[in-house]
Design a protein around this motif. Structure first.
Motif, PDB file in Angstrom:
ATOM      1  N   ASP A 193       5.802 101.496  61.482  1.00  0.00           N
ATOM      2  CA  ASP A 193       5.371 100.487  60.520  1.00  0.00           C
ATOM      3  C   ASP A 193       6.651  99.829  60.026  1.00  0.00           C
ATOM      4  OD1 ASP A 193       4.273  98.920  58.540  1.00  0.00           O
ATOM      5  OD2 ASP A 193       3.569 100.587  57.302  1.00  0.00           O
ATOM      6  N   LEU A 194       6.871  98.593  60.420  1.00  0.00           N
ATOM      7  CA  LEU A 194       8.093  97.859  60.097  1.00  0.00           C
ATOM      8  C   LEU A 194       7.680  96.507  59.562  1.00  0.00           C
ATOM      9  CD1 LEU A 194      11.190  97.503  60.288  1.00  0.00           C
ATOM     10  CD2 LEU A 194      10.857  96.804  62.669  1.00  0.00           C
ATOM     11  N   ARG A 195       7.987  96.273  58.270  1.00  0.00           N
ATOM     12  CA  ARG A 195       7.565  95.004  57.673  1.00  0.00           C
ATOM     13  C   ARG A 195       8.511  94.609  56.553  1.00  0.00           C
ATOM     14  NH1 ARG A 195       4.045  98.939  55.606  1.00  0.00           N
ATOM     15  NH2 ARG A 195       4.070  99.069  53.331  1.00  0.00           N
ATOM     16  N   GLU A 196       8.590  93.310  56.368  1.00  0.00           N
ATOM     17  CA  GLU A 196       9.346  92.798  55.237  1.00  0.00           C
ATOM     18  C   GLU A 196       8.355  92.576  54.105  1.00  0.00           C
ATOM     19  OE1 GLU A 196      12.382  89.267  53.976  1.00  0.00           O
ATOM     20  OE2 GLU A 196      12.111  89.721  56.101  1.00  0.00           O
ATOM     21  N   GLU A 197       8.628  93.175  52.974  1.00  0.00           N
ATOM     22  CA  GLU A 197       7.735  93.082  51.829  1.00  0.00           C
ATOM     23  C   GLU A 197       8.035  91.825  51.019  1.00  0.00           C
ATOM     24  OE1 GLU A 197       8.176  96.945  49.937  1.00  0.00           O
ATOM     25  OE2 GLU A 197       6.667  97.747  51.312  1.00  0.00           O
ATOM     26  N   PRO A 198       7.098  91.409  50.164  1.00  0.00           N
ATOM     27  CA  PRO A 198       7.296  90.171  49.395  1.00  0.00           C
ATOM     28  C   PRO A 198       8.573  90.143  48.560  1.00  0.00           C
ATOM     29  CG  PRO A 198       5.020  90.895  49.236  1.00  0.00           C
ATOM     30  CD  PRO A 198       5.770  91.986  49.952  1.00  0.00           C
ATOM     31  N   ASP A 199       9.054  91.315  48.129  1.00  0.00           N
ATOM     32  CA  ASP A 199      10.283  91.346  47.326  1.00  0.00           C
ATOM     33  C   ASP A 199      11.546  91.350  48.184  1.00  0.00           C
ATOM     34  OD1 ASP A 199      10.198  93.920  48.329  1.00  0.00           O
ATOM     35  OD2 ASP A 199      10.154  94.911  46.378  1.00  0.00           O
ATOM     36  N   GLY A 200      11.386  91.185  49.506  1.00  0.00           N
ATOM     37  CA  GLY A 200      12.532  91.105  50.403  1.00  0.00           C
ATOM     38  C   GLY A 200      13.006  92.435  50.944  1.00  0.00           C
ATOM     39  N   VAL A 201      12.367  93.511  50.549  1.00  0.00           N
ATOM     40  CA  VAL A 201      12.728  94.840  51.042  1.00  0.00           C
ATOM     41  C   VAL A 201      12.152  95.021  52.441  1.00  0.00           C
ATOM     42  CG1 VAL A 201      12.326  97.313  50.692  1.00  0.00           C
ATOM     43  CG2 VAL A 201      12.936  95.863  48.751  1.00  0.00           C
ATOM     44  N   LEU A 202      12.953  95.583  53.334  1.00  0.00           N
ATOM     45  CA  LEU A 202      12.494  95.901  54.687  1.00  0.00           C
ATOM     46  C   LEU A 202      11.964  97.334  54.657  1.00  0.00           C
ATOM     47  CD1 LEU A 202      12.333  94.773  57.582  1.00  0.00           C
ATOM     48  CD2 LEU A 202      14.564  95.812  57.992  1.00  0.00           C
ATOM     49  N   PHE A 203      10.648  97.482  54.826  1.00  0.00           N
ATOM     50  CA  PHE A 203      10.000  98.786  54.770  1.00  0.00           C
ATOM     51  C   PHE A 203       9.885  99.347  56.176  1.00  0.00           C
ATOM     52  CE2 PHE A 203       6.326 101.560  55.010  1.00  0.00           C
ATOM     53  CZ  PHE A 203       6.537 102.414  53.943  1.00  0.00           C
TER      54      PHE A 203
END
Length: 141
Positions: free
Chosen positions: A12-22
């Motif tokens: 699970d690799l995604r960029e979150e709305p706050d700019g954090v790469l999860f």
């Protein structure tokens, strides 16, 4: 982002709305997974943004040598401003610390990494690192 899905592992690799790469991996960390993560970090860096990674390690399996090598190669030229890992086993903490120490030596700069028990603690530290970067302080403290 399109994620590789090696048999037996889920990324699970995604960029979150706050700019954090999860990043969350369930299963063994393969070389393709390591390369996908390093490519995502590179894309964030190339966009001019802070590279802040929040890693959920609760489901991590083994980190075999090909994956460690892919991380070392892919991240050797990357700028990782801060990495917060939560839920990591003792062995993942040890390997992660060693990988980051070697990256710091090779790159002759400091990549901030910290390990936490909970996602909330990890996220709070990560966002504090962003604040430090924006005020010109050295992240990691």
């Amino acid at each position: 982002m399109s994620d590789p899905r090696p048999e037996g592992a889920r990324l699970d690799l995604r960029e979150e709305p706050d700019g954090v790469l999860f990043v969350a991996i369930v299963g063994d960390i393969s070389e393709p997974i390591a390369r996908a993560i390093t490519a995502a970090c590179q894309r964030v860096r190339d966009s001019g943004r802070d590279v802040l990674v929040l890693a959920d390690a609760r489901g991590n399996g083994a980190l075999p040598p090909p994956a460690r090598k892919a991380f070392a190669e892919g991240l050797s030229s990357a700028r990782l401003d801060a990495v917060a890992v939560f839920g990591a086993s003792f062995s993942i903490r040890v390997i992660g610390t060693l990988v980051f120490k070697s990256m710091n030596l090779l790159a002759q700069r400091s990549h901030a990494i910290a390990f936490f028990d909970t996602e909330g603690e990890a996220r709070a530290w990560l966002l504090a690192q962003r604040g430090a970067l924006r005020t010109g302080r050295q992240p990691g403290a």
